[in-house]
Motif scaffolding. Structure first.
Motif, PDB file in Angstrom:
ATOM      1  N   SER A  70       1.934  10.629  -1.201  1.00 57.63           N
ATOM      2  CA  SER A  70       2.148   9.983  -2.488  1.00 57.63           C
ATOM      3  C   SER A  70       2.710   8.579  -2.297  1.00 57.63           C
ATOM      4  O   SER A  70       3.320   8.268  -1.266  1.00 57.63           O
ATOM      5  N   LEU A  71       2.528   7.749  -3.323  1.00 63.52           N
ATOM      6  CA  LEU A  71       3.139   6.421  -3.292  1.00 63.52           C
ATOM      7  C   LEU A  71       4.650   6.497  -3.120  1.00 63.52           C
ATOM      8  O   LEU A  71       5.256   5.652  -2.457  1.00 63.52           O
ATOM      9  N   GLU A  72       5.281   7.506  -3.712  1.00 64.57           N
ATOM     10  CA  GLU A  72       6.747   7.597  -3.622  1.00 64.57           C
ATOM     11  C   GLU A  72       7.202   8.001  -2.225  1.00 64.57           C
ATOM     12  O   GLU A  72       8.377   7.854  -1.893  1.00 64.57           O
ATOM     13  N   GLU A  73       6.303   8.476  -1.383  1.00 68.24           N
ATOM     14  CA  GLU A  73       6.636   8.834  -0.003  1.00 68.24           C
ATOM     15  C   GLU A  73       6.314   7.726   0.983  1.00 68.24           C
ATOM     16  O   GLU A  73       6.626   7.829   2.164  1.00 68.24           O
ATOM     17  N   SER A  74       5.662   6.669   0.508  1.00 68.65           N
ATOM     18  CA  SER A  74       5.066   5.682   1.406  1.00 68.65           C
ATOM     19  C   SER A  74       6.060   4.642   1.903  1.00 68.65           C
ATOM     20  O   SER A  74       6.961   4.214   1.179  1.00 68.65           O
ATOM     21  N   GLY A  75       5.859   4.235   3.159  1.00 77.77           N
ATOM     22  CA  GLY A  75       6.531   3.087   3.748  1.00 77.77           C
ATOM     23  C   GLY A  75       5.477   2.096   4.209  1.00 77.77           C
ATOM     24  O   GLY A  75       4.266   2.340   4.067  1.00 77.77           O
ATOM     25  N   LEU A  76       5.896   0.992   4.779  1.00 76.73           N
ATOM     26  CA  LEU A  76       4.942  -0.001   5.254  1.00 76.73           C
ATOM     27  C   LEU A  76       3.967   0.586   6.266  1.00 76.73           C
ATOM     28  O   LEU A  76       2.808   0.168   6.347  1.00 76.73           O
ATOM     29  N   GLU A  77       4.438   1.569   7.020  1.00 76.34           N
ATOM     30  CA  GLU A  77       3.586   2.182   8.047  1.00 76.34           C
ATOM     31  C   GLU A  77       2.460   3.022   7.451  1.00 76.34           C
ATOM     32  O   GLU A  77       1.539   3.430   8.169  1.00 76.34           O
ATOM     33  N   HIS A  78       2.521   3.289   6.143  1.00 78.35           N
ATOM     34  CA  HIS A  78       1.491   4.098   5.498  1.00 78.35           C
ATOM     35  C   HIS A  78       0.473   3.257   4.733  1.00 78.35           C
ATOM     36  O   HIS A  78      -0.383   3.799   4.042  1.00 78.35           O
ATOM     37  N   LEU A  79       0.574   1.937   4.857  1.00 71.78           N
ATOM     38  CA  LEU A  79      -0.349   1.066   4.148  1.00 71.78           C
ATOM     39  C   LEU A  79      -1.555   0.735   5.014  1.00 71.78           C
ATOM     40  O   LEU A  79      -1.452   0.605   6.239  1.00 71.78           O
ATOM     41  N   ALA A  80      -2.682   0.613   4.352  1.00 71.73           N
ATOM     42  CA  ALA A  80      -3.930   0.227   5.004  1.00 71.73           C
ATOM     43  C   ALA A  80      -4.383  -1.113   4.448  1.00 71.73           C
ATOM     44  O   ALA A  80      -4.101  -1.443   3.295  1.00 71.73           O
ATOM     45  N   VAL A  81      -5.073  -1.871   5.265  1.00 77.38           N
ATOM     46  CA  VAL A  81      -5.650  -3.145   4.839  1.00 77.38           C
ATOM     47  C   VAL A  81      -7.141  -3.088   5.123  1.00 77.38           C
ATOM     48  O   VAL A  81      -7.556  -2.761   6.248  1.00 77.38           O
ATOM     49  N   LEU A  82      -7.931  -3.385   4.093  1.00 81.69           N
ATOM     50  CA  LEU A  82      -9.386  -3.302   4.231  1.00 81.69           C
ATOM     51  C   LEU A  82     -10.027  -4.621   3.838  1.00 81.69           C
ATOM     52  O   LEU A  82      -9.523  -5.354   2.985  1.00 81.69           O
ATOM     53  N   ASP A  83     -11.144  -4.913   4.484  1.00 84.11           N
ATOM     54  CA  ASP A  83     -11.912  -6.098   4.163  1.00 84.11           C
ATOM     55  C   ASP A  83     -12.573  -5.926   2.801  1.00 84.11           C
ATOM     56  O   ASP A  83     -13.233  -4.921   2.549  1.00 84.11           O
ATOM     57  N   MET A  84     -12.370  -6.881   1.911  1.00 85.45           N
ATOM     58  CA  MET A  84     -12.924  -6.778   0.564  1.00 85.45           C
ATOM     59  C   MET A  84     -14.446  -6.743   0.583  1.00 85.45           C
ATOM     60  O   MET A  84     -15.078  -6.001  -0.169  1.00 85.45           O
ATOM     61  N   GLN A  85     -15.048  -7.538   1.441  1.00 77.40           N
ATOM     62  CA  GLN A  85     -16.506  -7.647   1.448  1.00 77.40           C
ATOM     63  C   GLN A  85     -17.171  -6.445   2.093  1.00 77.40           C
ATOM     64  O   GLN A  85     -18.079  -5.838   1.528  1.00 77.40           O
ATOM     65  N   SER A  86     -16.723  -6.073   3.283  1.00 77.70           N
ATOM     66  CA  SER A  86     -17.390  -5.011   4.040  1.00 77.70           C
ATOM     67  C   SER A  86     -16.741  -3.644   3.887  1.00 77.70           C
ATOM     68  O   SER A  86     -17.333  -2.632   4.243  1.00 77.70           O
ATOM     69  N   ASP A  87     -15.494  -3.599   3.395  1.00 76.81           N
ATOM     70  CA  ASP A  87     -14.691  -2.382   3.277  1.00 76.81           C
ATOM     71  C   ASP A  87     -14.262  -1.839   4.635  1.00 76.81           C
ATOM     72  O   ASP A  87     -13.828  -0.701   4.743  1.00 76.81           O
ATOM     73  N   GLU A  88     -14.344  -2.651   5.669  1.00 77.97           N
ATOM     74  CA  GLU A  88     -13.903  -2.238   6.999  1.00 77.97           C
ATOM     75  C   GLU A  88     -12.389  -2.116   7.039  1.00 77.97           C
ATOM     76  O   GLU A  88     -11.667  -2.927   6.456  1.00 77.97           O
ATOM     77  N   LEU A  89     -11.901  -1.089   7.718  1.00 78.09           N
ATOM     78  CA  LEU A  89     -10.463  -0.900   7.893  1.00 78.09           C
ATOM     79  C   LEU A  89      -9.963  -1.895   8.937  1.00 78.09           C
ATOM     80  O   LEU A  89     -10.331  -1.823  10.109  1.00 78.09           O
ATOM     81  N   LEU A  90      -9.122  -2.844   8.516  1.00 76.91           N
ATOM     82  CA  LEU A  90      -8.585  -3.864   9.409  1.00 76.91           C
ATOM     83  C   LEU A  90      -7.248  -3.453  10.002  1.00 76.91           C
ATOM     84  O   LEU A  90      -6.875  -3.906  11.075  1.00 76.91           O
ATOM     85  N   HIS A  91      -6.522  -2.626   9.258  1.00 75.52           N
ATOM     86  CA  HIS A  91      -5.220  -2.142   9.729  1.00 75.52           C
ATOM     87  C   HIS A  91      -4.902  -0.837   9.030  1.00 75.52           C
ATOM     88  O   HIS A  91      -5.192  -0.658   7.847  1.00 75.52           O
ATOM     89  N   GLY A  92      -4.273   0.074   9.762  1.00 74.58           N
ATOM     90  CA  GLY A  92      -3.811   1.323   9.174  1.00 74.58           C
ATOM     91  C   GLY A  92      -4.182   2.519  10.024  1.00 74.58           C
ATOM     92  O   GLY A  92      -5.111   2.477  10.827  1.00 74.58           O
ATOM     93  N   ARG A  93      -3.430   3.596   9.806  1.00 75.00           N
ATOM     94  CA  ARG A  93      -3.688   4.829  10.537  1.00 75.00           C
ATOM     95  C   ARG A  93      -5.006   5.459  10.128  1.00 75.00           C
ATOM     96  O   ARG A  93      -5.709   6.062  10.936  1.00 75.00           O
ATOM     97  N   CYS A  94      -5.309   5.373   8.835  1.00 75.94           N
ATOM     98  CA  CYS A  94      -6.559   5.928   8.320  1.00 75.94           C
ATOM     99  C   CYS A  94      -6.882   5.254   7.003  1.00 75.94           C
ATOM    100  O   CYS A  94      -6.097   4.465   6.484  1.00 75.94           O
ATOM    101  N   ARG A  95      -8.032   5.574   6.469  1.00 75.11           N
ATOM    102  CA  ARG A  95      -8.506   4.948   5.249  1.00 75.11           C
ATOM    103  C   ARG A  95      -7.811   5.536   4.017  1.00 75.11           C
ATOM    104  O   ARG A  95      -7.212   6.608   4.088  1.00 75.11           O
ATOM    105  N   PRO A  96      -7.895   4.842   2.892  1.00 81.96           N
ATOM    106  CA  PRO A  96      -7.416   5.430   1.636  1.00 81.96           C
ATOM    107  C   PRO A  96      -8.351   6.530   1.173  1.00 81.96           C
ATOM    108  O   PRO A  96      -9.391   6.789   1.796  1.00 81.96           O
ATOM    109  N   SER A  97      -8.007   7.172   0.067  1.00 82.30           N
ATOM    110  CA  SER A  97      -8.822   8.267  -0.459  1.00 82.30           C
ATOM    111  C   SER A  97     -10.158   7.748  -0.974  1.00 82.30           C
ATOM    112  O   SER A  97     -10.375   6.537  -1.105  1.00 82.30           O
TER     113      SER A  97
END
Length: 247
Positions: A70-97
Motif C-alpha cells: 500500500s501507499l501507506e507502507e511505502s518508502g523511497l525504496e518501493h518507488l519505481a520510475v518508468l519511461d513515459m514513452q516506452s514504459d520501460e522500467l528505469l528504476h525499481g525492484r519491480c513494476r507497478p500494478s
C-alpha cells in the motif's frame, strides 16, 4: 533509449540512482500518508503517479510505487520510475500494478496533466452501486470549483485499468474518472491539484449520503445545485481556487 552511462549506475548516499528526483519521490510518500490519514487507502491497489522531466534520460518519466504494498507502507525504496514513452522500467525492484497503464494513458491523452491519484473509497463505491448515477449532482457550492470539469462516470463493468481504450474518449472532458464498483482516478497539473480533486469528490459523496439519510428521516427533499450553477462553478474554478498564480 540512451546508451547506458556510468553515471546511471552510480548510487546516491540513499542507495538510489544519482538521477533519482528525491523531491518527487518524497511528495508521493507525503501525499500517500495524507490519504492514509483520511482513511482513503484500503488495499495495495490505490496509487499515485507523477510525471516529470528527467535531465539525465532527457525525457519524461513517471514516478509511482511498485505492486504488492500500500501507499501507506511505502518508502523511497518501493518507488519505481518508468519511461513515459516506452514504459520501460528505469528504476525499481519491480513494476507497478496493471492499473499503471490507466495512469499512463491519461497522461498520454492530457499533456497538461502531471499527476494522478487512484483510490477505492468505501463511500464512493457504496453510493454508486446503489444510486447508479450516470451524471453528477452536487449539494455543496464548492466541489465543482475544485473539480474544474464534470466527473466521467463509467458504466457498470467498464474497467479502464484493464482496457484503457475508453480513456481517450473522456479524458479531455473530465478531471476525475469514476468506475462504479471500483473507485476513482483524479488528475491534475500537479500532485496537489490531483489530491484535492480526489478528496473533494469523496467529501461530496459523503455529503450526498448524509443528505439521503436526512431526507428519508424528515421527508424533506434534497436541494441540489442547478445545472446552471454547477456549470458556472466549473467555469469559475480556475479564478476562485488559484487566482492568477497557477500555471
Amino acid at each position: 533509449m540512451p546508451e547506458m552511462k556510468l553515471a546511471s549506475l552510480e548510487l546516491s548516499p540513499s542507495g538510489l540512482p544519482a538521477w533519482f528526483d528525491l523531491a518527487t519521490g518524497a511528495s508521493i510518500l507525503q501525499y500517500g500518508q495524507r490519504l492514509a490519514a483520511r482513511e482513503l487507502l484500503v488495499n495495495t491497489l490505490g496509487n499515485i503517479v507523477v510525471r516529470t522531466h528527467c535531465p539525465y534520460w532527457k525525457r519524461e518519466v513517471m514516478y509511482t510505487k511498485h505492486l504488492g504494498l500500500s501507499l501507506e507502507e511505502s518508502g523511497l525504496e518501493h518507488l519505481a520510475v518508468l519511461d513515459m514513452q516506452s514504459d520501460e522500467l528505469l528504476h525499481g525492484r519491480c513494476r507497478p500494478s496493471l492499473g499503471h497503464q490507466m495512469h499512463r494513458e491519461i497522461m498520454r491523452c492530457r499533456h497538461d496533466i502531471h499527476a494522478t491519484v487512484h483510490l477505492h473509497p468505501d463511500d464512493v463505491i457504496a453510493f454508486f452501486s446503489v444510486m447508479q448515477w450516470r451524471q453528477m449532482r452536487y449539494v455543496s457550492n464548492d466541489t465543482a470549483l475544485v473539480m474544474g470539469k464534470p466527473p466521467c462516470i463509467l458504466g457498470e463493468g467498464v474497467n479502464v485499468e484493464l482496457d484503457v481504450s475508453a480513456i481517450g474518449r473522456c479524458a479531455d472532458d473530465t478531471n476525475c474518472i469514476v468506475m462504479p464498483g471500483h473507485g476513482i482516478t483524479s488528475f491534475g497539473r500537479d500532485l496537489s491539484e490531483a489530491y484535492h480533486r480526489a478528496v473533494a469528490f469523496v467529501a461530496e459523496i459523503r455529503r450526498l449520503i448524509i443528505c439521503q439519510h436526512l431526507s428519508a428521516a424528515t421527508g424533506k427533499s434534497i436541494a441540489f445545485a442547478s445545472e446552471e450553477e454547477v456549470q458556472h462553478m466549473y467555469e469559475l474554478g480556475e479564478q476562485v481556487i488559484y487566482g492568477s498564480t497557477h500555471t
